[in-house]
Design an enzyme around this catalytic site. Structure first.
Site, PDB file in Angstrom:
ATOM      1  N   SER A 164       3.553  -6.660   2.950  1.00 23.54           N
ATOM      2  CA  SER A 164       2.694  -6.143   1.893  1.00 23.54           C
ATOM      3  C   SER A 164       3.546  -5.920   0.653  1.00 23.54           C
ATOM      4  CB  SER A 164       2.052  -4.818   2.330  1.00 23.54           C
ATOM      5  OG  SER A 164       1.435  -4.160   1.237  1.00 23.54           O
ATOM      6  N   TYR A 176       2.339   3.392   6.700  1.00 17.98           N
ATOM      7  CA  TYR A 176       2.088   2.009   6.307  1.00 17.98           C
ATOM      8  C   TYR A 176       3.247   1.421   5.512  1.00 17.98           C
ATOM      9  CZ  TYR A 176      -0.237  -2.153   4.561  1.00 17.98           C
ATOM     10  OH  TYR A 176      -0.543  -3.459   4.265  1.00 17.98           O
TER      11      TYR A 176
END
Length: 319
Positions: A164, A176
């Site tokens: 990401s 995350y």
């Protein structure tokens, strides 16, 4: 002098473009194993690769996801169940892949399975929250790769890890961003270790896209749970207004920045699997290219100031 430099840059750019567009002559005998195919990027990628002629081995978390993908896809596609947080499930899936690919080996592995919640201010987290996310995004991807690496070496194949842009710049607390930073490091070390075996490793770095993990209701519900379990003194230090403003920022991000075209990501994955010379990194989405990636190269003090200005401020701050 400048003319020669300009010509050299132009020749290099044209050469890179030609090299980048070269594709494999045939993919019909190549097996690709994809995790997280119930929905989102994995589901779309499995369908697209099957249409192109790849032999797709799609792993889903639920029987419903596997049945839906199998029924809705025309092409050479087979499904299996996989929970990347359980070692026994990973071993069973790896054995199934070995039976499917035989002596040819596995040409492609796409580590796509991922979760995001809970996200929020770091102080709102517990260690279990970090473990929950990293079990899927980090350790699941690593364990799947380790199990299938002998098959990938046999086929001189490719590993495509879904990271990401938040693996370059942490915009929020929770597991995350941490998990994606770990995937970046794992991919880099794996790529160098596999260089002499002919196994290529690519990293996909999407921006914000509308998938199951960016579902606004899920994010708001998770934030509400985090807020409700905070100690009263912690809630007091932030203030109720902070909580509502934080929710508002998340809504703005999901409604304005989030891109609905998942094909921008899967096209990067397809290139990593089908090109003669896959790239090391792929940035997918306008926000990744124009916002997050450039910001990751700025001095940290500038990024800190901007994010601190954009995000809400706690009610009681130490001055």
């Amino acid at each position: 002098m400048w003319l020669y430099l300009l010509l050299a840059a132009l020749v290099w750019a044209l050469g890179w473009l030609v090299r980048d567009r070269r594709t494999l002559p045939s993919v019909k005998d190549k097996h690709v194993f994809i995790t997280g195919c119930d929905s989102g990027f994995g589901n779309l990628l499995a369908r697209r690769l099957a249409q192109r002629g790849f032999r797709v081995l799609a792993a889903c978390l639920t029987p419903q996801g596997a049945d839906g993908l199998q029924r809705g896809c025309a092409g050479n596609l087979r499904t299996t169940l996989l929970d990347v947080t359980r070692s026994e499930s990973i071993r069973r899936a790896a054995e199934w892949v070995r039976e499917e690919v035989g002596e040819k080996g596995l040409f492609g592995l796409v580590n796509n399975a991922g979760v995001a919640n809970p996200i929020g201010p770091t102080e709102w987290m517990r260690i279990e929250d970090y473990k929950q996310v990293m079990a899927v995004n980090t350790f699941g991807a690593i364990e799947v790769t380790l199990q299938l690496l002998p098959l990938l070496k046999r086929a001189r194949g490719r590993v495509v890890n879904t990271s990401s842009v938040l693996g370059r710049l942490s915009a929020n607390g929770g597991g995350y961003c941490v998990s994606k930073y770990c995937i970046e490091a794992f991919s880099d070390s794996l790529r160098r270790d596999m260089y002499h075996f002919g196994v290529k490793v690519s990293i996909i770095e999407p921006g914000y896209f509308k998938t199951a993990i960016t579902n606004l209701e899920s994010i708001e519900g998770s934030l509400r749970q985090l807020w409700d379990r905070l100690a009263p003194e912690t809630q007091l230090s932030y203030g109720e207004e902070f909580f509502h403003k934080y929710l508002k920022v998340q809504r703005l991000i999901m409604n304005i920045i989030c891109d609905a075209d998942l094909g921008k990501v899967t096209r990067c994955m397809e290139h990593a699997l089908g090109a003669c010379h896959p790239r090391t990194r792929y940035s997918a989405g306008w926000d990744a290219k124009l916002l997050w990636l450039p910001a990751s190269y700025l001095p940290a003090c500038i990024v800190d100031f901007v994010l601190a200005t954009v995000l809400p401020k706690p009610a009681h701050r130490v001055r």
